[in-house]
Design a protein around this motif. Structure first.
Motif, PDB file in Angstrom:
ATOM      1  N   GLN A 340      30.889  42.374 -58.704  1.00 24.14           N
ATOM      2  CA  GLN A 340      31.808  41.566 -59.502  1.00 24.14           C
ATOM      3  C   GLN A 340      32.065  40.227 -58.816  1.00 24.14           C
ATOM      4  N   ASN A 341      32.254  40.278 -57.500  1.00 27.27           N
ATOM      5  CA  ASN A 341      32.354  39.046 -56.714  1.00 27.27           C
ATOM      6  C   ASN A 341      31.999  39.357 -55.270  1.00 27.27           C
ATOM      7  N   CYS A 342      31.686  38.320 -54.525  1.00 25.12           N
ATOM      8  CA  CYS A 342      31.297  38.509 -53.115  1.00 25.12           C
ATOM      9  C   CYS A 342      31.867  37.389 -52.267  1.00 25.12           C
ATOM     10  N   PHE A 343      32.247  37.739 -51.069  1.00 23.77           N
ATOM     11  CA  PHE A 343      32.627  36.736 -50.079  1.00 23.77           C
ATOM     12  C   PHE A 343      31.422  36.588 -49.157  1.00 23.77           C
ATOM     13  N   ASP A 364      21.474  26.397 -38.046  1.00 30.51           N
ATOM     14  CA  ASP A 364      22.616  26.162 -38.935  1.00 30.51           C
ATOM     15  C   ASP A 364      22.212  25.772 -40.349  1.00 30.51           C
ATOM     16  N   GLU A 365      21.161  24.964 -40.393  1.00 30.99           N
ATOM     17  CA  GLU A 365      20.661  24.479 -41.692  1.00 30.99           C
ATOM     18  C   GLU A 365      20.203  25.659 -42.564  1.00 30.99           C
ATOM     19  N   ILE A 366      19.517  26.614 -41.936  1.00 28.15           N
ATOM     20  CA  ILE A 366      19.042  27.803 -42.680  1.00 28.15           C
ATOM     21  C   ILE A 366      20.235  28.653 -43.104  1.00 28.15           C
ATOM     22  N   LYS A 367      21.211  28.781 -42.200  1.00 30.53           N
ATOM     23  CA  LYS A 367      22.424  29.551 -42.554  1.00 30.53           C
ATOM     24  C   LYS A 367      23.066  28.938 -43.794  1.00 30.53           C
ATOM     25  N   ARG A 368      23.158  27.607 -43.762  1.00 30.89           N
ATOM     26  CA  ARG A 368      23.806  26.906 -44.886  1.00 30.89           C
ATOM     27  C   ARG A 368      23.031  27.143 -46.180  1.00 30.89           C
ATOM     28  N   GLU A 369      21.681  27.013 -46.088  1.00 30.63           N
ATOM     29  CA  GLU A 369      20.820  27.214 -47.277  1.00 30.63           C
ATOM     30  C   GLU A 369      21.009  28.613 -47.851  1.00 30.63           C
ATOM     31  N   ARG A 370      20.990  29.612 -46.961  1.00 28.78           N
ATOM     32  CA  ARG A 370      21.117  31.005 -47.430  1.00 28.78           C
ATOM     33  C   ARG A 370      22.493  31.244 -48.044  1.00 28.78           C
ATOM     34  N   ASN A 371      23.496  30.646 -47.439  1.00 23.86           N
ATOM     35  CA  ASN A 371      24.856  30.762 -47.966  1.00 23.86           C
ATOM     36  C   ASN A 371      24.918  30.200 -49.390  1.00 23.86           C
ATOM     37  N   ILE A 372      24.351  29.013 -49.565  1.00 25.00           N
ATOM     38  CA  ILE A 372      24.380  28.360 -50.885  1.00 25.00           C
ATOM     39  C   ILE A 372      23.609  29.205 -51.911  1.00 25.00           C
ATOM     40  N   LYS A 373      22.445  29.743 -51.473  1.00 24.58           N
ATOM     41  CA  LYS A 373      21.633  30.556 -52.400  1.00 24.58           C
ATOM     42  C   LYS A 373      22.407  31.781 -52.865  1.00 24.58           C
ATOM     43  N   LEU A 374      23.046  32.490 -51.936  1.00 24.46           N
ATOM     44  CA  LEU A 374      23.788  33.704 -52.317  1.00 24.46           C
ATOM     45  C   LEU A 374      24.987  33.365 -53.199  1.00 24.46           C
ATOM     46  N   LEU A 375      25.662  32.259 -52.859  1.00 24.69           N
ATOM     47  CA  LEU A 375      26.816  31.862 -53.681  1.00 24.69           C
ATOM     48  C   LEU A 375      26.366  31.578 -55.115  1.00 24.69           C
ATOM     49  N   LEU A 377      23.649  32.722 -56.638  1.00 23.63           N
ATOM     50  CA  LEU A 377      23.233  33.971 -57.283  1.00 23.63           C
ATOM     51  C   LEU A 377      24.452  34.752 -57.757  1.00 23.63           C
ATOM     52  N   GLN A 378      25.471  34.851 -56.903  1.00 29.23           N
ATOM     53  CA  GLN A 378      26.663  35.613 -57.281  1.00 29.23           C
ATOM     54  C   GLN A 378      27.369  34.956 -58.470  1.00 29.23           C
ATOM     55  N   LYS A 379      27.391  33.640 -58.471  1.00 26.36           N
ATOM     56  CA  LYS A 379      28.029  32.905 -59.584  1.00 26.36           C
ATOM     57  C   LYS A 379      27.325  33.264 -60.902  1.00 26.36           C
ATOM     58  N   ARG A 380      25.974  33.283 -60.857  1.00 26.12           N
ATOM     59  CA  ARG A 380      25.207  33.612 -62.070  1.00 26.12           C
ATOM     60  C   ARG A 380      25.508  35.045 -62.515  1.00 26.12           C
ATOM     61  N   ILE A 381      25.502  35.983 -61.553  1.00 26.63           N
ATOM     62  CA  ILE A 381      25.748  37.395 -61.899  1.00 26.63           C
ATOM     63  C   ILE A 381      27.158  37.563 -62.478  1.00 26.63           C
ATOM     64  N   SER A 382      28.141  36.925 -61.823  1.00 23.00           N
ATOM     65  CA  SER A 382      29.530  37.052 -62.298  1.00 23.00           C
ATOM     66  C   SER A 382      29.651  36.539 -63.726  1.00 23.00           C
ATOM     67  N   LEU A 383      28.994  35.399 -63.998  1.00 27.92           N
ATOM     68  CA  LEU A 383      29.065  34.835 -65.352  1.00 27.92           C
ATOM     69  C   LEU A 383      28.401  35.780 -66.360  1.00 27.92           C
ATOM     70  N   GLU A 384      27.235  36.321 -65.991  1.00 28.76           N
ATOM     71  CA  GLU A 384      26.533  37.239 -66.912  1.00 28.76           C
ATOM     72  C   GLU A 384      27.374  38.489 -67.181  1.00 28.76           C
ATOM     73  N   GLU A 385      27.966  39.035 -66.104  1.00 31.41           N
ATOM     74  CA  GLU A 385      28.778  40.253 -66.279  1.00 31.41           C
ATOM     75  C   GLU A 385      30.038  39.949 -67.099  1.00 31.41           C
ATOM     76  N   ASN A 386      30.660  38.814 -66.823  1.00 28.82           N
ATOM     77  CA  ASN A 386      31.867  38.457 -67.580  1.00 28.82           C
ATOM     78  C   ASN A 386      31.543  38.210 -69.054  1.00 28.82           C
ATOM     79  N   THR A 387      30.364  37.632 -69.316  1.00 31.39           N
ATOM     80  CA  THR A 387      29.967  37.369 -70.710  1.00 31.39           C
ATOM     81  C   THR A 387      29.918  38.673 -71.510  1.00 31.39           C
ATOM     82  N   LYS A 388      29.537  39.762 -70.829  1.00 32.05           N
ATOM     83  CA  LYS A 388      29.479  41.066 -71.517  1.00 32.05           C
ATOM     84  C   LYS A 388      30.870  41.525 -71.970  1.00 32.05           C
ATOM     85  N   MET A 389      31.912  40.907 -71.406  1.00 36.21           N
ATOM     86  CA  MET A 389      33.285  41.317 -71.746  1.00 36.21           C
ATOM     87  C   MET A 389      33.769  40.652 -73.038  1.00 36.21           C
TER      88      MET A 389
END
Ligand code: SF4
Length: 452
Positions: A340-343, A364-375, A377-389
């Motif tokens: 539903q959401n992730c920190f 650090d640059e890779i950490k930042r990239e991976r952080n942005i990618k996961l954020l 992805l989670q944003k997309r999943i949250s929106l898709e799941e919320n749309t089902k509501m």
């Protein structure tokens, strides 16, 4: 250590306190308990440091950034303290526990360093400083905290956090918590129930039980007491509508507990259970005690029993040795579980932990990239799941006016969705039905249909 001093001679001249809290929900609740105690002693809470007789920072050690911020706030108080030496400056919580005496050396204008298990004695420590002009260092580790709560002091009238255990025995390799919060100590079911009952008599409708490793609740109490036993007892508290509990650990949560909560109608269908990584190699180095496969099976089992449960997680990216392949396993776990959401946090070493001995080798640059990618992805999943509501009716405990639009109201579903809808002040604290007609990744928007 705090010495034995006669505290009976109450001093009424210190009456305003500025209190700033950093970090997790446990810290926020400790702040609430401390302020409750201080208010009972006649202190008035102020929101400006220059109006305060006592300035307290309740600190966090989980990330370096949080500590740096406190040291910078303390540094900024040097001039004020020079002009008003009578003002008391104190550091409480995790950083106080971890750095102890070193805080006085680095910031000699600090008067009080009070660790994670001593804040229940805050009023007497302040009095000692006032009457004797001495520094107080209070970082005993074995003090059991069972704070008598001032139930009338809480930020939200209808909801309350309740500490059911403190400390953690897990020693995940990256985590400072066991070193600053100490070993696990559980409160008895009777103590917790008494506190919940008095909160409910005072108007509270929803409680969230807090523990750093809440699935270990009961260890040390004797008689095989479990979190399931506690939840079953609280489920019977008349007038209480909802119960939540955080934070769950995948290696400690039992199938028994999941079966128990599937039958308890007041326990909300929401699980915050940090996975941290989708790679078994990384999980091993993190000393988490489970594999990604085990985590997946656990979620499947939970969803089989409680079909509409939502799950939230935490992830650390850039842990020592995390390869692109490891990271892709985390991406896959996230895609498969559909949280539903992730920190999501970038790894940073904490001195004193096992992981700090490993080479912090992900740039650090890779950490930042991976952080942005996961954020993302989670944003997309949250929106898709919320749309089902959209089009569905959800039950909401009304919390108050919406922060973004004061003409509307907001609350949460049992699954912890934030819902914004048309409403009125008299609905605050009530359970209402709302039909969802629009969503974002973070919020459901809807129309009120009925009040329960
Ligand atoms: S379970 Fe692990 S991450 Fe959670 S508080 Fe304990 S040591 Fe830290």
């Amino acid at each position: 250590m705090i010495n034995s001093v006669d505290f009976t001679n109450k001093d009424q001249s210190y009456k305003t306190v500025f209190f700033e809290t950093f970090g997790c929900q446990m810290n926020k609740l400790d702040a609430e308990l401390s302020l409750g105690l201080l208010q009972e002693e006649g202190y008035k809470i102020v929101d400006k440091v220059d109006e305060a007789d006592v300035i307290l920072f309740n600190t966090c050690s989980v990330r370096q950034h949080a500590e740096d911020k406190v040291y910078s706030h303390l540094g900024a108080l040097k001039t004020l303290k020079k002009r008003h030496p009578e003002v008391i400056v104190g550091v409480l919580g995790c950083m106080a526990q971890k750095d102890g005496e070193a805080i006085f050396k680095r910031m000699p204008h600090v008067d009080l360093v009070c660790g994670t298990r001593m804040f229940s004695r805050l009023p007497e420590m302040l009095l000692k400083i006032r009457n004797h002009g001495s520094h107080v260092l209070a970082i005993d580790e074995d003090q059991i905290v069972n704070v008598k709560r001032a139930v009338t002091y809480r930020p939200n009238f209808y909801q309350a956090f309740v500490t059911v255990m403190r400390g953690c025995d897990n020693y995940c390799s990256y985590c400072i918590v066991p070193y600053v919060r100490g070993r696990e100590i559980s409160r008895t079911i009777a103590d917790v129930k008494e506190e919940v009952q008095s909160l409910v008599s005072n108007g509270c409708k929803e409680v969230t039980l807090l523990g750093q490793n809440i699935n270990s609740y009961g260890k040390g109490l004797g008689g095989n007491v479990t979190l399931g036993d506690l939840l079953s007892e609280l489920n019977d508290v008349e007038g209480l509508d909802r119960i939540r509990f955080v934070t769950s650990h995948p290696a400690d949560i039992s199938h028994d507990l999941i079966r128990t909560i599937s039958h308890l109608e007041k326990v909300c269908e929401y699980l915050h259970m940090p996975a941290q990584s989708g790679s078994d190699e990384v999980l091993k180095r993190m000393r988490r005690g489970y594999t990604a496969g085990y985590y997946r099976d656990l979620i499947s089992y939970t969803r089989e029993l409680i079909s509409h449960i939502t799950v939230a997680s935490d992830f650390i990216v850039g842990f020592p040795g995390e390869t692109e392949e490891d990271f892709q396993k985390t991406v896959r776990l996230m895609e498969d579980i559909r949280f539903q959401n992730c920190f999501i946090f970038k790894y940073s070493p904490r001195t004193g932990t096992k992981a700090a001995e490993l080479k912090d080798d992900v740039p650090d640059e890779i950490k930042r990239e991976r952080n942005i990618k996961l954020l993302g992805l989670q944003k997309r999943i949250s929106l898709e799941e919320n749309t089902k509501m959209i089009g569905k009716e959800v039950d909401v405990l009304v919390e108050g006016a919406s922060k973004s639009d004061p003409n509307r109201f907001s609350g949460r579903t049992r699954q912890n969705h934030i819902v914004v809808f048309n409403g009125s002040q008299e609905l605050v604290g009530k359970l209402v039905d709302v039909v969802v007609h629009e969503v974002t990744d973070l919020t459901l928007f809807g129309k009120l249909t009925s009040c329960i």
